[in-house]
Design an enzyme around this catalytic site. Sequence first.
Site, PDB file in Angstrom:
ATOM      1  N   ALA A 110       0.878  -1.186   0.000  1.00  0.00           N
ATOM      2  CA  ALA A 110       0.000   0.000   0.000  1.00  0.00           C
ATOM      3  C   ALA A 110       0.909   1.228   0.000  1.00  0.00           C
ATOM      4  CB  ALA A 110      -0.915  -0.014   1.224  1.00  0.00           C
ATOM      5  N   PRO A 113       1.307   7.647  -0.562  1.00  0.00           N
ATOM      6  CA  PRO A 113       1.904   8.508  -1.588  1.00  0.00           C
ATOM      7  C   PRO A 113       3.399   8.320  -1.811  1.00  0.00           C
ATOM      8  CG  PRO A 113       1.654   9.748   0.423  1.00  0.00           C
ATOM      9  CD  PRO A 113       1.064   8.388   0.696  1.00  0.00           C
ATOM     10  N   CYS A 227      -0.997   3.358  11.462  1.00  0.00           N
ATOM     11  CA  CYS A 227      -0.968   4.553  12.317  1.00  0.00           C
ATOM     12  C   CYS A 227      -2.259   4.590  13.142  1.00  0.00           C
ATOM     13  CB  CYS A 227      -0.771   5.834  11.506  1.00  0.00           C
ATOM     14  SG  CYS A 227      -2.043   6.147  10.261  1.00  0.00           S
TER      15      CYS A 227
END
Length: 297
Positions: A110, A113, A227
């Site tokens: 994943a 960015p 996170c």
Amino acid sequence: MYKFKEKFLEKYSKFTDINRFCEYCVKPLNKSIRVNTLKISVKELKEKLNNYNFRQVPWCKEGFWIKGPRTDLGNLPEHSLGYFYVQEAASMIPPVVLNPRENELILDLAAAPGSKTTQMAAMMNNKGIIVANDIKYDRLKALSINLQRCGILNTIITLRTNFKNIKFDKILLDAPCSGTGAIRKSLMTLKIWNNNMIRKLANDQKRLILNSFDSLNDDCVLVYSTCSVDPEENEEVIDFLLKNRDAKLEKIDLDIKKSPVILEYEEKNYNEEIKKCLRIWPQDNDTEGFFVAKIRK
């Protein structure tokens, strides 16, 4: 006005000092950068930005908290030239734990960015191969721009949901999550948070971690990270992997203040091996909250 839902407070008060957690959730993040050593050395960047104060991030030798005349670091010429990446300090942990090497085939499942992809490419000196994947086409634009800006040459961008026919030497699964550890970066999380969302994400994470583990070569390493501070997205996902695959956890040893992992939740008891994982709350190091597991096949 920051409003914490009653169920949010009730849930997380079981695991940490809820007042300190909430205090840090609304406290501005310290600005941090990672020097892109593919283009410039730490010493050279410090000389170029000599009117800024650099404070070392203990767990990443290229990482620094930075203060100076400007806070819009992404608008500096040195950023446009790819000399550094604006990256939250805790976000630097997963690639450090994975420790990719020059001759390896790496999957960043994943990737967008691209903060961790570019970090790994620099650790590999632009050698070996990184497959930088995402499942959303609109996220690939930012990933592509960041790879180009940072001078990344060893990375292939893909748009796939699985890699059944390829085996990797190392895999980073920085899983899509609720972001409950990164509320201070996105206060909207407080508004959208609910337990149904957490459970849906946890189901997706369990599927992703099994698929990732199955795409790993024998005696190789998968790093799982989020996170999020929610046990359903962290300890429960790792417990699910340990129950369904022959996986082994390895202890993470970093120069960082950490909190105890959560081994009991809603009458569920998780595997004691999960103590080897890393759990940090925002108040531990004045960063985002993060969870990291190092898994060997």
